[in-house]
Every structure is written in structure tokens, then in C-alpha cells.
Scaffold this motif. Structure first.
Motif, PDB file in Angstrom:
ATOM      1  N   HIS A 151       2.643   1.631  -3.477  1.00 53.13           N
ATOM      2  CA  HIS A 151       1.760   2.110  -4.544  1.00 53.13           C
ATOM      3  C   HIS A 151       1.298   3.550  -4.303  1.00 53.13           C
ATOM      4  O   HIS A 151       1.131   4.311  -5.256  1.00 53.13           O
ATOM      5  CB  HIS A 151       0.573   1.172  -4.708  1.00 53.13           C
ATOM      6  CG  HIS A 151       0.956  -0.148  -5.309  1.00 53.13           C
ATOM      7  ND1 HIS A 151       1.451  -0.267  -6.587  1.00 53.13           N
ATOM      8  CD2 HIS A 151       0.963  -1.389  -4.788  1.00 53.13           C
ATOM      9  CE1 HIS A 151       1.729  -1.539  -6.836  1.00 53.13           C
ATOM     10  NE2 HIS A 151       1.448  -2.241  -5.761  1.00 53.13           N
ATOM     11  N   THR A 152       1.111   3.916  -3.048  1.00 53.34           N
ATOM     12  CA  THR A 152       0.725   5.300  -2.748  1.00 53.34           C
ATOM     13  C   THR A 152       1.805   6.261  -3.243  1.00 53.34           C
ATOM     14  O   THR A 152       1.499   7.264  -3.894  1.00 53.34           O
ATOM     15  CB  THR A 152       0.486   5.492  -1.238  1.00 53.34           C
ATOM     16  OG1 THR A 152      -0.592   4.643  -0.834  1.00 53.34           O
ATOM     17  CG2 THR A 152       0.159   6.934  -0.905  1.00 53.34           C
ATOM     18  N   ALA A 205       0.838  -1.204   0.000  1.00 56.06           N
ATOM     19  CA  ALA A 205       0.000   0.000   0.000  1.00 56.06           C
ATOM     20  C   ALA A 205       0.871   1.251   0.000  1.00 56.06           C
ATOM     21  O   ALA A 205       0.627   2.196  -0.767  1.00 56.06           O
ATOM     22  CB  ALA A 205      -0.930  -0.005   1.214  1.00 56.06           C
ATOM     23  N   ARG A 251     -13.492  -3.647  -1.473  1.00 59.20           N
ATOM     24  CA  ARG A 251     -13.379  -2.226  -1.837  1.00 59.20           C
ATOM     25  C   ARG A 251     -14.749  -1.642  -2.149  1.00 59.20           C
ATOM     26  O   ARG A 251     -15.105  -0.562  -1.680  1.00 59.20           O
ATOM     27  CB  ARG A 251     -12.432  -2.058  -3.031  1.00 59.20           C
ATOM     28  CG  ARG A 251     -12.138  -0.606  -3.378  1.00 59.20           C
ATOM     29  CD  ARG A 251     -11.184  -0.496  -4.564  1.00 59.20           C
ATOM     30  NE  ARG A 251     -11.814  -0.818  -5.817  1.00 59.20           N
ATOM     31  CZ  ARG A 251     -12.629   0.003  -6.498  1.00 59.20           C
ATOM     32  NH1 ARG A 251     -12.913   1.198  -6.010  1.00 59.20           N
ATOM     33  NH2 ARG A 251     -13.160  -0.360  -7.629  1.00 59.20           N
ATOM     34  N   GLN A 288      -0.286  10.198   3.234  1.00 58.08           N
ATOM     35  CA  GLN A 288      -1.700  10.057   2.909  1.00 58.08           C
ATOM     36  C   GLN A 288      -2.389  11.417   2.843  1.00 58.08           C
ATOM     37  O   GLN A 288      -3.248  11.640   1.982  1.00 58.08           O
ATOM     38  CB  GLN A 288      -2.390   9.149   3.931  1.00 58.08           C
ATOM     39  CG  GLN A 288      -1.927   7.707   3.815  1.00 58.08           C
ATOM     40  CD  GLN A 288      -2.500   6.840   4.894  1.00 58.08           C
ATOM     41  OE1 GLN A 288      -3.475   6.148   4.651  1.00 58.08           O
ATOM     42  NE2 GLN A 288      -1.912   6.889   6.089  1.00 58.08           N
ATOM     43  N   ASP A 290       2.163   5.961  -7.296  1.00 59.11           N
ATOM     44  CA  ASP A 290       1.001   6.398  -8.079  1.00 59.11           C
ATOM     45  C   ASP A 290       0.746   7.896  -7.968  1.00 59.11           C
ATOM     46  O   ASP A 290      -0.108   8.433  -8.673  1.00 59.11           O
ATOM     47  CB  ASP A 290      -0.253   5.629  -7.647  1.00 59.11           C
ATOM     48  CG  ASP A 290      -0.188   4.157  -8.019  1.00 59.11           C
ATOM     49  OD1 ASP A 290       0.718   3.760  -8.781  1.00 59.11           O
ATOM     50  OD2 ASP A 290      -1.049   3.390  -7.536  1.00 59.11           O
ATOM     51  N   PHE A 291       1.449   8.581  -7.083  1.00 57.86           N
ATOM     52  CA  PHE A 291       1.288  10.029  -6.926  1.00 57.86           C
ATOM     53  C   PHE A 291       1.748  10.711  -8.212  1.00 57.86           C
ATOM     54  O   PHE A 291       2.767  10.316  -8.794  1.00 57.86           O
ATOM     55  CB  PHE A 291       2.126  10.518  -5.731  1.00 57.86           C
ATOM     56  CG  PHE A 291       1.936  11.968  -5.392  1.00 57.86           C
ATOM     57  CD1 PHE A 291       0.734  12.438  -4.900  1.00 57.86           C
ATOM     58  CD2 PHE A 291       2.976  12.867  -5.556  1.00 57.86           C
ATOM     59  CE1 PHE A 291       0.562  13.772  -4.570  1.00 57.86           C
ATOM     60  CE2 PHE A 291       2.825  14.212  -5.229  1.00 57.86           C
ATOM     61  CZ  PHE A 291       1.610  14.664  -4.738  1.00 57.86           C
ATOM     62  N   THR A 323      -1.239  12.962  -0.546  1.00 57.31           N
ATOM     63  CA  THR A 323      -1.717  12.267  -1.753  1.00 57.31           C
ATOM     64  C   THR A 323      -3.228  12.105  -1.788  1.00 57.31           C
ATOM     65  O   THR A 323      -3.799  11.881  -2.856  1.00 57.31           O
ATOM     66  CB  THR A 323      -1.095  10.861  -1.859  1.00 57.31           C
ATOM     67  OG1 THR A 323      -1.543  10.065  -0.762  1.00 57.31           O
ATOM     68  CG2 THR A 323       0.423  10.924  -1.904  1.00 57.31           C
ATOM     69  N   GLN A 324      -3.866  12.184  -0.632  1.00 55.29           N
ATOM     70  CA  GLN A 324      -5.287  11.858  -0.501  1.00 55.29           C
ATOM     71  C   GLN A 324      -5.559  10.422  -0.954  1.00 55.29           C
ATOM     72  O   GLN A 324      -6.637  10.080  -1.427  1.00 55.29           O
ATOM     73  CB  GLN A 324      -6.171  12.863  -1.256  1.00 55.29           C
ATOM     74  CG  GLN A 324      -6.181  14.248  -0.632  1.00 55.29           C
ATOM     75  CD  GLN A 324      -6.757  14.221   0.771  1.00 55.29           C
ATOM     76  OE1 GLN A 324      -7.936  13.955   0.966  1.00 55.29           O
ATOM     77  NE2 GLN A 324      -5.919  14.463   1.781  1.00 55.29           N
ATOM     78  N   ASP A 325      -4.553   9.568  -0.821  1.00 58.25           N
ATOM     79  CA  ASP A 325      -4.621   8.143  -1.152  1.00 58.25           C
ATOM     80  C   ASP A 325      -4.511   7.406   0.179  1.00 58.25           C
ATOM     81  O   ASP A 325      -3.496   7.502   0.859  1.00 58.25           O
ATOM     82  CB  ASP A 325      -3.463   7.777  -2.082  1.00 58.25           C
ATOM     83  CG  ASP A 325      -3.442   6.322  -2.496  1.00 58.25           C
ATOM     84  OD1 ASP A 325      -3.917   5.458  -1.721  1.00 58.25           O
ATOM     85  OD2 ASP A 325      -2.923   6.043  -3.578  1.00 58.25           O
ATOM     86  N   PHE A 326      -5.545   6.694   0.567  1.00 57.82           N
ATOM     87  CA  PHE A 326      -5.614   6.122   1.905  1.00 57.82           C
ATOM     88  C   PHE A 326      -5.461   4.602   1.912  1.00 57.82           C
ATOM     89  O   PHE A 326      -5.958   3.922   2.802  1.00 57.82           O
ATOM     90  CB  PHE A 326      -6.916   6.560   2.581  1.00 57.82           C
ATOM     91  CG  PHE A 326      -6.975   8.061   2.712  1.00 57.82           C
ATOM     92  CD1 PHE A 326      -6.247   8.710   3.692  1.00 57.82           C
ATOM     93  CD2 PHE A 326      -7.711   8.819   1.819  1.00 57.82           C
ATOM     94  CE1 PHE A 326      -6.260  10.091   3.801  1.00 57.82           C
ATOM     95  CE2 PHE A 326      -7.736  10.205   1.913  1.00 57.82           C
ATOM     96  CZ  PHE A 326      -7.001  10.843   2.902  1.00 57.82           C
ATOM     97  N   ARG A 327      -4.715   4.080   0.944  1.00 60.22           N
ATOM     98  CA  ARG A 327      -4.496   2.634   0.908  1.00 60.22           C
ATOM     99  C   ARG A 327      -3.755   2.135   2.147  1.00 60.22           C
ATOM    100  O   ARG A 327      -4.018   1.029   2.614  1.00 60.22           O
ATOM    101  CB  ARG A 327      -3.726   2.227  -0.354  1.00 60.22           C
ATOM    102  CG  ARG A 327      -4.631   2.169  -1.575  1.00 60.22           C
ATOM    103  CD  ARG A 327      -3.862   1.753  -2.784  1.00 60.22           C
ATOM    104  NE  ARG A 327      -3.259   2.927  -3.398  1.00 60.22           N
ATOM    105  CZ  ARG A 327      -2.745   2.949  -4.612  1.00 60.22           C
ATOM    106  NH1 ARG A 327      -2.740   1.853  -5.347  1.00 60.22           N
ATOM    107  NH2 ARG A 327      -2.238   4.050  -5.107  1.00 60.22           N
TER     108      ARG A 327
END
Length: 158
Positions: A20-21, A17, A133, A65, A24-25, A68-72
Motif C-alpha cells: 500500500h505504501t 503495508a 491508529r 518510507q 498509494d504514492f 513517501t513519508q508513509d510509515f505503515r
């Protein structure tokens, strides 16, 4: 990345996680490192699941997080302990009708994911992750609708 570090409850591992966070940014690890005031090389090492000398701290994971606002990472941590994480949001937004429609759409997405997973009689790890998900998105839509309804309640005197 691999499923070898997958959470015991299903879902992506914490290490994958985080990897990828960062990757993927937009702009990748170098752009994220700049926003975190960190050397790109250091962040790259911290996000590499095979690296044993550089580790992402909890504060760095939280900062990553937030940027990125990606919370994986949050979802992986929750899943690894048998929980799910839902957004509470900051304010009630939207109308109840639009939120009910969003909830119905998310429910349809859950049914689609479950149907696809069951099609061949076997459920793969990726199919299970997709079901989870989609279910989490449904739960978030339900919470959003409840938050709006709750915001319309009269305030109780103290």
C-alpha cells in the motif's frame, strides 16, 4: 490485500503495508521506483506479497518510507512485535496550549473509534486497527506536548 498475513498483535501485515505504501504514492509504483533509482517492474515485484523471488530489503523499505513519508511499514513491524512507533520529531514546535488542544482532539478521536467499535457488541479487525491508529496519534500528540515542555526547561550545567 487480505488479513491472512495480519500481525499477531493486530494491524496490517508488513507485506500489505509495503504494497500500500508503494501503490498509494502519488504516481504509484512507477513514480516511487524512479525516486528510488529502481526499475518500476522490479519494485512492483518486490511489493507484491505473493511474489517469492523478489523481496524488499530493509534499506529499501527505509528509503521508501523516507521518500513517501508513509510509515505503515514501520508501524506494521512495530505492531507485529507488540510495540507501537511514535515520532520524536526533529524540533519542538507549536505552543503548549495548541499541543494540549491537539491532544484533546486526538483523545476525542480515540473515544469515537472505541465507541464505533463497540456499537454492535463485536469488534472487527478493521475496527481494532482504527482504535490502535487513533491511539497511536494520541500518543504522538502527548509526546509532542512533552517535547515542547521539556524544551522550555533550563539547561542543567555539565
Amino acid at each position: 490485500m487480505t488479513d491472512s498475513n495480519a500481525s499477531p498483535h493486530g494491524g496490517i501485515s508488513l507485506e500489505d503495508a509495503a504494497y500500500h505504501t508503494g501503490h498509494d504514492f502519488p504516481g504509484g509504483v512507477p513514480a516511487l521506483a524512479q525516486r528510488m533509482a529502481m526499475s518500476p517492474n522490479t519494485l512492483q515485484h518486490k511489493l507484491d506479497p505473493r511474489n517469492t523471488t523478489h523481496k524488499l530489503s530493509l534499506r529499501e523499505a527505509q528509503e521508501m518510507q523516507a521518500i513517501t513519508q508513509d510509515f505503515r511499514v514501520l508501524h506494521a513491524m512495530a505492531a507485529s512485535n507488540g510495540f507501537i512507533a511514535l515520532s520524536l520529531g526533529h524540533t519542538a514546535s507549536g505552543t503548549t496550549i495548541s499541543e494540549v488542544l491537539a491532544m484533546v482532539k486526538e483523545f476525542g478521536d480515540v473515544l469515537t473509534a472505541v465507541n464505533a467499535a463497540l456499537e454492535d457488541g463485536k469488534v472487527s479487525l478493521n475496527e481494532m486497527r482504527e482504535c490502535e491508529r487513533q491511539s497511536a496519534e494520541l500518543f504522538a500528540a502527548v509526546n509532542s506536548m512533552l517535547r515542547t515542555v521539556r524544551s522550555l526547561m533550563p539547561r542543567q550545567p555539565a
